[in-house]
Design a protein around this motif. Structure first.
Motif, PDB file in Angstrom:
ATOM      1  N   GLY A  10      16.066  17.102 -65.367  1.00  0.00           N
ATOM      2  CA  GLY A  10      16.911  16.751 -64.231  1.00  0.00           C
ATOM      3  C   GLY A  10      16.796  15.289 -63.867  1.00  0.00           C
ATOM      4  O   GLY A  10      17.782  14.638 -63.506  1.00  0.00           O
ATOM      5  N   LEU A  11      15.581  14.758 -63.955  1.00  0.00           N
ATOM      6  CA  LEU A  11      15.358  13.336 -63.677  1.00  0.00           C
ATOM      7  C   LEU A  11      16.231  12.473 -64.582  1.00  0.00           C
ATOM      8  O   LEU A  11      16.867  11.511 -64.124  1.00  0.00           O
ATOM      9  CB  LEU A  11      13.877  13.010 -63.888  1.00  0.00           C
ATOM     10  N   ASP A  20      14.130   3.179 -61.653  1.00  0.00           N
ATOM     11  CA  ASP A  20      12.749   2.993 -61.182  1.00  0.00           C
ATOM     12  C   ASP A  20      12.562   1.616 -60.565  1.00  0.00           C
ATOM     13  O   ASP A  20      11.931   1.472 -59.500  1.00  0.00           O
ATOM     14  CB  ASP A  20      11.768   3.174 -62.344  1.00  0.00           C
ATOM     15  N   LEU A  21      13.087   0.607 -61.220  1.00  0.00           N
ATOM     16  CA  LEU A  21      12.946  -0.762 -60.715  1.00  0.00           C
ATOM     17  C   LEU A  21      13.672  -0.926 -59.380  1.00  0.00           C
ATOM     18  O   LEU A  21      13.141  -1.559 -58.452  1.00  0.00           O
ATOM     19  CB  LEU A  21      13.495  -1.752 -61.740  1.00  0.00           C
ATOM     20  N   ALA A  22      14.872  -0.341 -59.280  1.00  0.00           N
ATOM     21  CA  ALA A  22      15.647  -0.456 -58.041  1.00  0.00           C
ATOM     22  C   ALA A  22      14.956   0.275 -56.896  1.00  0.00           C
ATOM     23  O   ALA A  22      14.900  -0.225 -55.762  1.00  0.00           O
ATOM     24  CB  ALA A  22      17.056   0.094 -58.256  1.00  0.00           C
ATOM     25  N   GLY A  76      17.412   9.077 -63.236  1.00  0.00           N
ATOM     26  CA  GLY A  76      16.237   8.577 -62.537  1.00  0.00           C
ATOM     27  C   GLY A  76      16.036   9.140 -61.150  1.00  0.00           C
ATOM     28  O   GLY A  76      15.024   8.860 -60.518  1.00  0.00           O
ATOM     29  N   HIS A  77      16.964   9.962 -60.672  1.00  0.00           N
ATOM     30  CA  HIS A  77      16.821  10.557 -59.340  1.00  0.00           C
ATOM     31  C   HIS A  77      16.026  11.842 -59.474  1.00  0.00           C
ATOM     32  O   HIS A  77      16.523  12.838 -59.998  1.00  0.00           O
ATOM     33  CB  HIS A  77      18.190  10.848 -58.729  1.00  0.00           C
ATOM     34  N   GLY A  78      14.772  11.835 -58.993  1.00  0.00           N
ATOM     35  CA  GLY A  78      13.908  12.994 -59.180  1.00  0.00           C
ATOM     36  C   GLY A  78      13.075  13.348 -57.968  1.00  0.00           C
ATOM     37  O   GLY A  78      11.894  13.655 -58.098  1.00  0.00           O
ATOM     38  N   TYR A 132      18.195  20.752 -55.750  1.00  0.00           N
ATOM     39  CA  TYR A 132      19.640  20.754 -55.990  1.00  0.00           C
ATOM     40  C   TYR A 132      19.939  20.819 -57.489  1.00  0.00           C
ATOM     41  O   TYR A 132      20.956  21.390 -57.897  1.00  0.00           O
ATOM     42  CB  TYR A 132      20.277  19.510 -55.383  1.00  0.00           C
ATOM     43  N   PHE A 133      19.054  20.229 -58.312  1.00  0.00           N
ATOM     44  CA  PHE A 133      19.238  20.297 -59.752  1.00  0.00           C
ATOM     45  C   PHE A 133      19.069  21.732 -60.255  1.00  0.00           C
ATOM     46  O   PHE A 133      19.850  22.206 -61.092  1.00  0.00           O
ATOM     47  CB  PHE A 133      18.240  19.389 -60.468  1.00  0.00           C
TER      48      PHE A 133
END
Length: 318
Positions: free
Chosen positions: A116-117, A236-238, A122-124, A131-132
Motif C-alpha cells: 500500500g505504501l 519521504d524527502l517531502a 509513499g503514503h503509509g 483505507y488501503f
C-alpha cells in the motif's frame, strides 16, 4: 485393662497414614489419567479459531462485494455498496460489518502495508493503511487473497490505481457504507450493534513499519518497487521537510468538539480513548490530529466524515 475391641492409637495412626498415602499417590495418578484422556480435546478447543459472531458466510460476504463493483472510485463504489446493503435486513448489515472487520484485520500484515505504501507513492500512515485495506477488500476476493499470499501481485493493479490519482488505493467512504446503510434502515448507530470488542487492529499489529527500509522494499516487492520506488523516496524527502518546518498549533476549533487542544483526551467510537499529540488544519475545515492510543500513534481525522457528517469523536467525560 484395655478393651481388645477398641483400636489403639497406633492402629489409628496406621489407618490415617494409609489414607494420606492413597491421597498423595492416587490423586496425581488420577490427574495424569485425566490429562491423557481429555488433554487432546482441550488442546483442540484452545487451538481452534475463534467462532464467528456472524451467520454470514465468507462467500455471501464476497458476493455482496462483487455486487458493488463497477466503474469509478471510492465514492461510486461506496454508493453502490450502501444501496446493496440497504436492501438487506439490519442484522445482515451487522453481519457484513463483522466480516468486513475480520478481513480487514486479517490483512494487517507488514508486506500488505508495504504494498500500500508503494501503490500510494509513499503514503503509509496508520489511517492510510486502514483505507488501503478497505480498498483491497473492495477489489474482491481474488485480488484480496492473492495480495495476502503475495503482496507484490498488486503491481497488476498499478494502472487502475493511476486512473484515480487523487485517491490512489485508499478508500474511506467505502468503509463507512455499512454504517450509513444501517443508519438508514434503523436510525441507529451500527457500532452500538457490533459485538465487543471489534476493530482492534489499530493497537495490535505484530509487524513494525521500521523494518521496511528501501532495501527491504526492493527485495520483497520488486515489481512494485520498480514502478513506485522513486515516487516513495521523493515522498519521504517531502514529508521529512514538512515535519522539520511544522509547528503544531496549541488548539484548533473542531466541528462537534469545540476547542481541541494538545493533550486533550478524546474518545473514538470504535477505537476508544486517545490523547491529542499534534494538530493539522488540512484545508481550514477538516482537522487531522496525531492521536496516541496507549503506546501507539495514529493520524486520524477529527472532523465529521462525509457524506452525512458522521461524528466518530467525542469528549471524554469530565
Amino acid at each position: 485393662m484395655k478393651d481388645k475391641k477398641t483400636p489403639g492409637i497406633n492402629h489409628h495412626f496406621r489407618r490415617e497414614s494409609k489414607i494420606m498415602l492413597w491421597w498423595l499417590l492416587g490423586i496425581p495418578l488420577v490427574l495424569v489419567a485425566l490429562v491423557f484422556c481429555i488433554g487432546p480435546y482441550l488442546l483442540n478447543i484452545l487451538n481452534a479459531p475463534p467462532r464467528s459472531a456472524t451467520s454470514m458466510t465468507e462467500q455471501q460476504f464476497w458476493t455482496l462485494i462483487e455486487q458493488a463493483k463497477g466503474p469509478g472510485g471510492d465514492a461510486q463504489h461506496a454508493q453502490r455498496l450502501g444501496q446493496t446493503l440497504a436492501q438487506r435486513t439490519s442484522q445482515e448489515v451487522v453481519d457484513f460489518q463483522i466480516r468486513f472487520d475480520q478481513f480487514r484485520e486479517k490483512a494487517d500484515q507488514g508486506d500488505v502495508w508495504a504494498a500500500g505504501l508503494l501503490l500510494n507513492r509513499g503514503h503509509g500512515t496508520d489511517s492510510g493503511f486502514e483505507y488501503f485495506r478497505i480498498w483491497l477488500i473492495g477489489q474482491g476476493q481474488a485480488v484480496y487473497e492473492s495480495a495476502l499470499s503475495d503482496a507484490d501481485s498488486l503491481a497488476d493493479l498499478a494502472d487502475s490505481v493511476a486512473t484515480n490519482p487523487s485517491e490512489g488505493a485508499e478508500w474511506e467512504s467505502y468503509g463507512a457504507a455499512p454504517y450509513h446503510a444501517y443508519l438508514a434502515l434503523t436510525g441507529k448507530d451500527l457500532f452500538d450493534a457490533l459485538p465487543s470488542p471489534q476493530r482492534t487492529d489499530l493497537l495490535g499489529s505484530k509487524w513494525d513499519w521500521q523494518d521496511y527500509s528501501d532495501l527491504v522494499l526492493e527485495q520483497r516487492l520488486p515489481r512494485l518497487w520498480a514502478k513506485f520506488g522513486q515516487d516513495k523516496q521523493e515522498s519521504d524527502l517531502a514529508v521529512q521537510k514538512a515535519i522539520d518546518n511544522y509547528q503544531s498549533p496549541e488548539s484548533l476549533q473542531v466541528t462537534g468538539l469545540g476547542t481541541v487542544s494538545l493533550g486533550d483526551l478524546l474518545i473514538h467510537k470504535s477505537y476508544g480513548p486517545a490523547r491529542v499529540k499534534t494538530l493539522f488544519a488540512n484545508d481550514g475545515v477538516h482537522i487531522t490530529a496525531i492521536m496516541v492510543f496507549e503506546d501507539r500513534e495514529s493520524s486520524m481525522l477529527l472532523t465529521p466524515t462525509a457524506p452525512e457528517n458522521t461524528v466518530f469523536w467525542s469528549r471524554a467525560p469530565s
